[in-house]
Design an enzyme around this catalytic site. Structure first.
Site, PDB file in Angstrom:
ATOM      1  N   ARG A 180      38.844  36.668  44.780  1.00  0.00           N
ATOM      2  CA  ARG A 180      38.592  38.106  44.576  1.00  0.00           C
ATOM      3  C   ARG A 180      37.230  38.545  45.132  1.00  0.00           C
ATOM      4  O   ARG A 180      36.544  39.381  44.548  1.00  0.00           O
ATOM      5  CB  ARG A 180      38.685  38.485  43.090  1.00  0.00           C
ATOM      6  CG  ARG A 180      40.013  38.178  42.446  1.00  0.00           C
ATOM      7  CD  ARG A 180      41.157  39.001  43.030  1.00  0.00           C
ATOM      8  NE  ARG A 180      42.409  38.599  42.408  1.00  0.00           N
ATOM      9  CZ  ARG A 180      43.240  37.668  42.913  1.00  0.00           C
ATOM     10  NH1 ARG A 180      42.937  37.061  44.055  1.00  0.00           N
ATOM     11  NH2 ARG A 180      44.348  37.358  42.292  1.00  0.00           N
ATOM     12  N   SER A 201      43.775  44.490  36.537  1.00  0.00           N
ATOM     13  CA  SER A 201      43.125  43.310  35.942  1.00  0.00           C
ATOM     14  C   SER A 201      41.633  43.566  35.777  1.00  0.00           C
ATOM     15  O   SER A 201      40.951  43.889  36.750  1.00  0.00           O
ATOM     16  CB  SER A 201      43.337  42.085  36.820  1.00  0.00           C
ATOM     17  OG  SER A 201      44.683  41.707  36.791  1.00  0.00           O
ATOM     18  N   GLU A 209      36.354  41.829  37.231  1.00  0.00           N
ATOM     19  CA  GLU A 209      37.101  41.965  38.484  1.00  0.00           C
ATOM     20  C   GLU A 209      37.084  43.436  38.917  1.00  0.00           C
ATOM     21  O   GLU A 209      37.012  43.737  40.109  1.00  0.00           O
ATOM     22  CB  GLU A 209      38.535  41.470  38.317  1.00  0.00           C
ATOM     23  CG  GLU A 209      39.359  41.541  39.591  1.00  0.00           C
ATOM     24  CD  GLU A 209      40.705  40.861  39.483  1.00  0.00           C
ATOM     25  OE1 GLU A 209      41.663  41.373  40.082  1.00  0.00           O
ATOM     26  OE2 GLU A 209      40.816  39.818  38.814  1.00  0.00           O
TER      27      GLU A 209
END
Length: 293
Positions: free
Chosen positions: A166, A215, A285
């Protein structure tokens, strides 16, 4: 501000453009007409003015005091998908994942189905190395075209992006204007079946019809973020109108009139409780941008 051919708006509210429906305004919102318009604008813009890209606003908290500088949003001109060859698509930075996958299906290209489940645009998931269902962008990206903060237009190969989980090493202020993805030959009905499977799995496990940001925390090595959050007793936890989803603990919700401070503050409450319970430090995130009010 330099002259533009696209649309430049002073004091543009960002809450309507992000999934959480909260937060302040952009000092300037720029929707360029095309790559050249963006390049010329950034070249002429005072180098001290900060610039950030905005896609679908799905994985983003815009703080209540707004975003200083220029927010760049890629519109229709960048929402394109073009077949390069039998296994390769070139996609505009403003194209949503579902447009990429439906074009891949029609071109009999498999391997890109997971992009169906990433609630964002090509520019956003290339920057973040977005992923789901066991795959991530680095598995399918060939190269991307970016406009750097200086206005220079550059093509960057996969190995120049420094991808980790990520995360990419794309410089601040760089805007991804297109990306080339490679899959493999696959029957359209097989691709559609996998897209349907992914859509059903998301529908079952995620609060898709809510004001959410996707998320919230990265999965730490050897752990699932949602499980750590649940074990710390945070399922359903609230701060004002912000709540930890009861359906999926790694999602935060705006139940109505939550401020971005409520949402971010709730996330920090969760991080504290998880750290106290398991000793694990959860990493955000969701991107948090702008200034507090």
């Amino acid at each position: 501000m330099p002259p533009v051919r696209g649309r430049l708006t002073h004091g543009a509210p960002l809450a309507p453009l992000v999934w959480f429906k909260s937060g302040g305004a952009a000092e300037y919102l720029f929707e360029p007409a095309d790559v050249k318009d963006l390049s010329n604008f950034l070249y002429a813009l005072d180098p001290d003015v900060p610039v950030m890209g905005l896609g679908l606003g799905s994985n983003l908290i815009v703080r209540d005091g707004g975003v200083p500088g220029v927010v760049v949003r890629l519109g229709k001109a960048f929402s394109t998908v073009e077949r390069v060859d039998g296994t390769t698509l070139k996609c505009g930075g403003g194209a949503p994942g579902i447009l990429v996958t439906s074009n891949a299906r029609d071109a009999a290209i498999g391997g890109l189905e997971f992009l169906r489940s990433i609630p964002g645009t090509v520019g956003g998931f290339v920057r973040m190395n977005g992923g789901a269902y066991g795959r991530e962008v680095k598995d399918v990206l060939v190269e991307c075209e970016v406009v750097l903060r200086s206005g220079d237009i550059r093509t960057l190969a996969l190995d120049e992006l420094g991808y980790t989980y990520r995360h990419s090493e794309l410089p601040a202020g760089a805007i991804v204007v297109s990306a080339t993805f490679r899959g493999h030959p696959e029957a359209p009905e097989t691709v559609q079946a996998e897209m349907d499977r992914i859509a059903a799995a998301r529908e079952e496990s995620q609060p898709l019809r809510s004001k959410t940001g996707g998320s919230t925390f990265k999965n730490p090595e050897g752990h699932k973020a949602w499980q750590l959050v649940d074990e710390a007793g945070c399922r359903g936890l609230r701060r004002g109108d912000a709540q930890v989803s009861e359906k999926h603990c790694n999602f935060l919700l705006n139940l109505g009139d939550a401020t971005s401070a409520d949402i971010e503050g709730l996330g920090e409450d969760v991080r504290e409780r998880v750290k106290a319970k398991s000793g694990v430090s959860l990493e955000w995130e969701i991107q948090r941008v702008g200034v507090a009010k």
